[in-house]
Motif scaffolding. Structure first.
Motif, short mmCIF file in Angstrom:
data_model
loop_
_atom_site.label_atom_id
_atom_site.label_comp_id
_atom_site.label_asym_id
_atom_site.label_seq_id
_atom_site.Cartn_x
_atom_site.Cartn_y
_atom_site.Cartn_z
N LYS A 1 27.89 27.40 40.57
CA LYS A 1 26.49 27.02 40.42
C LYS A 1 25.59 28.26 40.46
N ARG A 2 25.95 29.22 41.30
CA ARG A 2 25.19 30.47 41.34
C ARG A 2 25.26 31.18 40.00
N LEU A 3 26.46 31.18 39.39
CA LEU A 3 26.63 31.84 38.09
C LEU A 3 25.83 31.13 37.01
N VAL A 4 25.79 29.80 37.05
CA VAL A 4 24.99 29.04 36.08
C VAL A 4 23.53 29.48 36.15
N ASP A 5 23.01 29.58 37.38
CA ASP A 5 21.61 29.98 37.55
C ASP A 5 21.39 31.42 37.06
N LEU A 6 22.32 32.29 37.40
CA LEU A 6 22.20 33.69 37.00
C LEU A 6 22.17 33.83 35.48
N PRO B 1 31.54 33.29 21.40
CA PRO B 1 30.91 33.08 22.70
C PRO B 1 31.88 32.51 23.74
N LEU B 2 31.69 32.90 24.99
CA LEU B 2 32.46 32.36 26.10
C LEU B 2 31.69 31.21 26.73
N THR B 3 32.42 30.32 27.40
CA THR B 3 31.74 29.31 28.19
C THR B 3 31.45 29.89 29.58
N ILE B 4 30.53 29.28 30.28
CA ILE B 4 30.20 29.77 31.63
C ILE B 4 31.41 29.68 32.54
N ARG B 5 32.18 28.61 32.39
CA ARG B 5 33.35 28.46 33.27
C ARG B 5 34.40 29.51 32.96
N GLN B 6 34.54 29.93 31.71
CA GLN B 6 35.45 31.03 31.40
C GLN B 6 35.00 32.31 32.11
N ILE B 7 33.72 32.57 32.08
CA ILE B 7 33.19 33.76 32.76
C ILE B 7 33.45 33.65 34.26
N TRP B 8 33.25 32.47 34.79
CA TRP B 8 33.46 32.25 36.23
C TRP B 8 34.93 32.50 36.60
N TYR B 9 35.86 31.96 35.81
CA TYR B 9 37.28 32.19 36.10
C TYR B 9 37.61 33.68 36.04
N ALA B 10 37.05 34.39 35.07
CA ALA B 10 37.30 35.83 34.97
C ALA B 10 36.75 36.56 36.19
N ALA B 11 35.56 36.16 36.63
CA ALA B 11 34.96 36.79 37.81
C ALA B 11 35.77 36.49 39.06
N VAL B 12 36.30 35.28 39.14
CA VAL B 12 37.13 34.91 40.30
C VAL B 12 38.42 35.72 40.30
N SER B 13 39.05 35.86 39.13
CA SER B 13 40.32 36.59 39.06
C SER B 13 40.16 38.06 39.42
N GLU B 14 38.96 38.60 39.18
CA GLU B 14 38.70 40.00 39.50
C GLU B 14 38.14 40.19 40.90
N GLY B 15 38.03 39.11 41.66
CA GLY B 15 37.54 39.20 43.03
C GLY B 15 36.04 39.37 43.15
N VAL B 16 35.31 39.14 42.04
CA VAL B 16 33.85 39.28 42.08
C VAL B 16 33.21 38.07 42.75
N MET C 1 18.89 32.73 33.87
CA MET C 1 17.83 33.72 33.96
C MET C 1 18.13 34.95 33.10
N ALA C 2 19.41 35.33 33.04
CA ALA C 2 19.77 36.51 32.25
C ALA C 2 19.49 36.28 30.76
N ARG C 3 19.70 35.06 30.29
CA ARG C 3 19.39 34.75 28.89
C ARG C 3 17.88 34.60 28.68
N ALA D 1 26.04 42.88 36.42
CA ALA D 1 26.82 43.98 35.84
C ALA D 1 28.27 43.57 35.63
N ALA D 2 28.82 42.80 36.58
CA ALA D 2 30.20 42.32 36.45
C ALA D 2 30.31 41.35 35.27
N VAL D 3 29.31 40.51 35.09
CA VAL D 3 29.31 39.56 33.98
C VAL D 3 29.24 40.32 32.65
N GLU D 4 28.38 41.33 32.59
CA GLU D 4 28.25 42.11 31.36
C GLU D 4 29.57 42.82 31.03
#
Length: 293
Positions: free
Chosen positions: A62-67, A38-53, A70-72, A24-27
């Motif tokens: 690595k967890r985000l890569v796996d997620l 399109p965003l890169t996975i690392r961009q999404i990761w940095y955004a999630a880190v900055s928001e404390g997710v 599967m989400a795709r 849900a946070a990724v969406e």
């Protein structure tokens, strides 16, 4: 042991509650930066880190890569929302018949464009260290007719850049570079600039070729409070001025888009561009008039 990782589509994927929260946070992040997809996975990761997710740890990446895999695979996230720069193909041109060829011609006429950099004092290119960012940056540069290239290029790519400088009648070519702030990133920037300008000295002797570092810079790191990491012991170089490193993907996608947009728009003659666009539209209409119906 056999590799038991998921293969193909996974329409029956049922994520656990904790995974659903992260999804849900990724969406939400993808929705926030919908204009930069399109965003890169690392961009999404940095955004999630900055928001404390997520914690800023490699295991969470690595967890985000796996997620996201599967989400795709399951259809929860569009394949078009994420770019990784790994899909390269050369496909033959073919049609399903004369009608298909005619439709292709009509589509080409509708998309007719002139060189939107014609008449400008300098021809611009954008180069990026991260291939996955190229499609994202191209959505920003396209209205001005500015190309985007992956700067992790081989010798042929460097020579091609020098040869491009020789055409178009521009006295100057400015290459705007987006790259990581680390010893390798700065070394790549210096090597590209030196090699391309050396080729251009013979291939385009009357053209000034300039390399300008658009991002990441020390000033941006400080002003935007970008996340940093220590310089790896094996990468320390006396020429690197920084005490820490930052990846280009740490820049929020909308901020990166604004940096590129401002750099281009600030160096364009708007009257010259308006004249090109007017002629482009007139010629497009003339082409479309050749198609009956």
């Amino acid at each position: 042991m056999p590799d038991r990782r998921p293969r193909g589509y996974q329409p029956d994927w049922q994520p656990r509650p904790a995974t659903q929260e992260l999804l849900a946070a990724v969406e939400f992040i993808l929705g926030r930066y919908a204009a930069q997809l399109p965003l890169t996975i690392r961009q999404i990761w940095y955004a999630a880190v900055s928001e404390g997710v997520l914690a800023r740890q490699e295991r969470t990446y690595k967890r985000l890569v796996d997620l996201l895999g599967m989400a795709r695979r399951s259809g929860r996230i569009s394949w078009l929302a994420i770019g990784d720069g790994t899909h390269t193909a050369v496909e033959p041109v073919a049609y399903d018949g004369a009608d298909g060829f005619r439709q292709a011609q009509l589509d080409a006429a509708r998309g007719f464009r002139l060189d939107r950099q014609a008449g400008q004092d300098a021809r611009l290119e954008v180069w990026c260290d991260t291939a996955g960012l190229v499609p994202q940056l191209a959505t920003v540069t396209d209205p001005w007719g500015v190309p985007v290239y992956a700067s992790a290029t081989g010798l042929s790519g460097k020579r091609a850049a020098a040869q491009r400088a020789a055409v178009g009648g521009h006295g100057c070519v400015r290459i705007l570079v987006v790259g990581d702030w680390d010893p390798n990133g700065l070394q790549l920037f210096a090597a590209l600039a030196e090699d391309v300008t050396a080729f251009a000295a013979l291939d385009a002797p009357d053209v000034l070729v300039r390399f300008d570092r658009l991002a990441v810079t020390e000033r941006q790191i400080a002003e935007l409070r970008l996340p940093t990491a220590p310089v790896k012991a094996g990468e320390r170089r006396s020429s690197f001025p920084g005490a820490s490193t930052t990846q280009a993907e740490a820049l929020p996608p909308d901020v990166l888009a604004a940096l590129v947009r401002d750099a281009i728009s600030g160096s364009r003659d708007t009257e010259v561009l308006a004249d090109v666009l007017e002629r482009e539209e007139a010629q497009r209409r003339a082409l479309l008039e050749r198609f009956p119906g």
